[in-house]
Every structure is written in C-alpha cells, then in structure tokens.
Design an enzyme around this catalytic site. Sequence first.
Site, PDB file in Angstrom:
ATOM      1  N   LYS A   1      30.715  26.503  29.953  1.00 16.33           N
ATOM      2  CA  LYS A   1      31.684  25.728  30.717  1.00 16.33           C
ATOM      3  C   LYS A   1      31.418  24.211  30.581  1.00 16.33           C
ATOM      4  CE  LYS A   1      32.635  29.341  34.187  1.00 16.33           C
ATOM      5  NZ  LYS A   1      32.513  29.654  35.643  1.00 16.33           N
TER       6      LYS A   1
ATOM      7  N   TYR B   1      42.515  31.948  34.385  1.00 21.08           N
ATOM      8  CA  TYR B   1      41.966  32.338  35.686  1.00 21.08           C
ATOM      9  C   TYR B   1      43.050  32.817  36.652  1.00 21.08           C
ATOM     10  CZ  TYR B   1      37.124  30.858  34.827  1.00 21.08           C
ATOM     11  OH  TYR B   1      35.829  30.760  34.379  1.00 21.08           O
TER      12      TYR B   1
ATOM     13  N   PHE C   1      39.440  28.570  45.983  1.00 22.10           N
ATOM     14  CA  PHE C   1      38.732  27.734  45.014  1.00 22.10           C
ATOM     15  C   PHE C   1      39.513  27.525  43.712  1.00 22.10           C
ATOM     16  CE2 PHE C   1      37.108  32.119  44.451  1.00 22.10           C
ATOM     17  CZ  PHE C   1      37.370  32.330  43.100  1.00 22.10           C
TER      18      PHE C   1
ATOM     19  N   THR D   1      27.393  35.008  40.334  1.00 21.14           N
ATOM     20  CA  THR D   1      28.257  33.823  40.358  1.00 21.14           C
ATOM     21  C   THR D   1      27.593  32.658  41.088  1.00 21.14           C
ATOM     22  OG1 THR D   1      30.117  35.366  40.488  1.00 21.14           O
ATOM     23  CG2 THR D   1      30.589  33.050  40.946  1.00 21.14           C
TER      24      THR D   1
ATOM     25  N   ASN E   1      28.678  26.631  37.283  1.00 15.95           N
ATOM     26  CA  ASN E   1      27.662  27.654  37.023  1.00 15.95           C
ATOM     27  C   ASN E   1      27.490  27.987  35.548  1.00 15.95           C
ATOM     28  OD1 ASN E   1      30.012  29.057  36.686  1.00 15.95           O
ATOM     29  ND2 ASN E   1      29.714  30.463  38.399  1.00 15.95           N
TER      30      ASN E   1
ATOM     31  N   HIS F   1      30.890  31.460  31.648  1.00 13.66           N
ATOM     32  CA  HIS F   1      31.829  32.535  31.998  1.00 13.66           C
ATOM     33  C   HIS F   1      31.469  33.752  31.157  1.00 13.66           C
ATOM     34  CE1 HIS F   1      35.529  34.794  32.677  1.00 13.66           C
ATOM     35  NE2 HIS F   1      35.470  35.071  31.385  1.00 13.66           N
TER      36      HIS F   1
ATOM     37  N   GLU G   1      40.578  38.674  27.180  1.00 17.47           N
ATOM     38  CA  GLU G   1      40.024  37.318  27.110  1.00 17.47           C
ATOM     39  C   GLU G   1      39.665  36.940  25.671  1.00 17.47           C
ATOM     40  OE1 GLU G   1      38.253  37.208  31.669  1.00 17.47           O
ATOM     41  OE2 GLU G   1      36.848  37.108  29.984  1.00 17.47           O
TER      42      GLU G   1
HETATM   43  N1  UDP Z   1      34.104  30.104  41.826  1.00 13.89           N
HETATM   44  C1  UDP Z   1      34.023  29.091  42.774  1.00 13.89           C
HETATM   45  N2  UDP Z   1      33.832  29.453  44.090  1.00 13.89           N
HETATM   46  C2  UDP Z   1      33.721  30.752  44.492  1.00 13.89           C
HETATM   47  C3  UDP Z   1      33.807  31.764  43.515  1.00 13.89           C
HETATM   48  C4  UDP Z   1      34.009  31.407  42.195  1.00 13.89           C
HETATM   49  O1  UDP Z   1      34.121  27.909  42.454  1.00 13.89           O
HETATM   50  O2  UDP Z   1      33.542  31.014  45.691  1.00 13.89           O
HETATM   51  C5  UDP Z   1      34.308  29.726  40.404  1.00 13.89           C
HETATM   52  C6  UDP Z   1      33.035  29.839  39.568  1.00 13.89           C
HETATM   53  O3  UDP Z   1      33.058  28.823  38.566  1.00 13.89           O
HETATM   54  C7  UDP Z   1      33.191  31.241  38.996  1.00 13.89           C
HETATM   55  C8  UDP Z   1      34.690  31.278  38.709  1.00 13.89           C
HETATM   56  O4  UDP Z   1      35.269  30.610  39.818  1.00 13.89           O
HETATM   57  O5  UDP Z   1      32.390  31.421  37.837  1.00 13.89           O
HETATM   58  C9  UDP Z   1      35.296  32.657  38.577  1.00 13.89           C
HETATM   59  O6  UDP Z   1      34.934  33.439  39.716  1.00 13.89           O
HETATM   60  P1  UDP Z   1      34.445  34.940  39.565  1.00 13.89           P
HETATM   61  O7  UDP Z   1      34.416  35.541  40.938  1.00 13.89           O
HETATM   62  O8  UDP Z   1      35.283  35.645  38.525  1.00 13.89           O
HETATM   63  O9  UDP Z   1      32.933  34.771  39.077  1.00 13.89           O
HETATM   64  P2  UDP Z   1      32.227  35.101  37.666  1.00 13.89           P
HETATM   65  O10 UDP Z   1      32.935  36.282  37.067  1.00 13.89           O
HETATM   66  O11 UDP Z   1      32.344  33.848  36.834  1.00 13.89           O
HETATM   67  O12 UDP Z   1      30.806  35.400  38.035  1.00 13.89           O
HETATM   68 MG    MG Z   2      34.940  36.633  36.762  1.00 12.43          MG
END
Ligand code: UDP
Ligand code: MG
Length: 141
Positions: free
Chosen positions: A11, A51, A59, A93, A114, A117, A128
């Site tokens: 990212k 997304y 968020f 996450t 974080n 992805h 994807e």
């Molecule tokens: N994210 C965020 N706040 C949250 C949850 C997710 O900013 O409370 C962001 C974070 O960058 C995350 C992305 O949204 O990686 C996608 O969320 P997801 O739940 O799909 O997490 P991931 O699959 O990336 O672990």
């Molecule tokens: Mg995800």
Amino acid sequence: MPVERTLSIVKPDGVARNLIGEVYRRFEAAGLKVIAARMLQLGEREARSFYAVHKERPFYADLVRYMTSGPVVVQVLAGEGAIAKNRDIMGATDPKKAAQGTIRADLAESIERNVVHGSDAAETAADEIAFFFRSTELYPR
Ligand code: UDP
Ligand code: MG
C-alpha cells in the site's frame, strides 16, 4: 494443499516507507512466488471499486483517500495454500492485534495504514487478480 494464486498490494505507506523489498523478502522466505508485479497509482474510481465491499463502512472514504495518496505495488503470489499463507504473513488488520513476526505487527503504523492488502478467499482472489492483470501477464503462462 493445492497451488493457489492470490492478489497482494504494498500500500502507499509501505511504498513511501521503503518497505517494498522487506515485504517481498517475507513472501519469498515463506515460499510464495511473485508471478506478476506492477507499480501504479490508483485513481479514486478504481480505489472505490476495488474496496466496494466496504462502501457502507465508516472508514471507506478515508480508506479511498489513503489508497489513492501515492503509488502502490501490486503482485500476484503463487504457492501451496497461497491465500491463507499470505494472510498469515500479513497478520490481522489491526497491527495491535496482529501476531508477532507478521508484516502488520512489525511494520504497520495503524489499522488503516497497515502496509499490505491480501485477498481473503478463492473467489475474491480471482476477482482481484483480474482487476489488475490479464491472464497473459502471469508467469509462467
Ligand atoms: N480499515 C480501516 N479501519 C478499519 C478496518 C479497515 O481503515 O476499522 C482499512 C485497512 O487499511 C484495511 C482495509 O480498510 O486493510 C480493508 O479492510 P479489511 O477489513 O478488508 O481488512 P484486511 O482484509 O485488509 O485485513
Ligand atoms: Mg479485506
């Protein structure tokens, strides 16, 4: 365990903080193979679409702003159980909840920023990968 393919993204925070090589090192050390890769900057429409599953979440707007804020590196990883293996390497996450030794525990700044992805299931992985790559761009073809 079957050989799978999964989509990974370093990212904008990961690229800006010079972590591309560190992330790739971890993939390769775990036996995942990079079979396609490209640097690009997501446009707003692209990030919103990628997304879309999160469009009702609080968020979402911040996530789209962050994901369009600078270049990313997208890659397809291949290997046995690659989808779950990549998720294990990434960690949870929220870096505060991620297991020690994972990318997010070791490197992430926040639950939003974080570093990586990774696709979460076979169907999302296929969608994807197709979002970023033609089948002729995956090696070996
Ligand atoms: N994210 C965020 N706040 C949250 C949850 C997710 O900013 O409370 C962001 C974070 O960058 C995350 C992305 O949204 O990686 C996608 O969320 P997801 O739940 O799909 O997490 P991931 O699959 O990336 O672990
Ligand atoms: Mg995800």
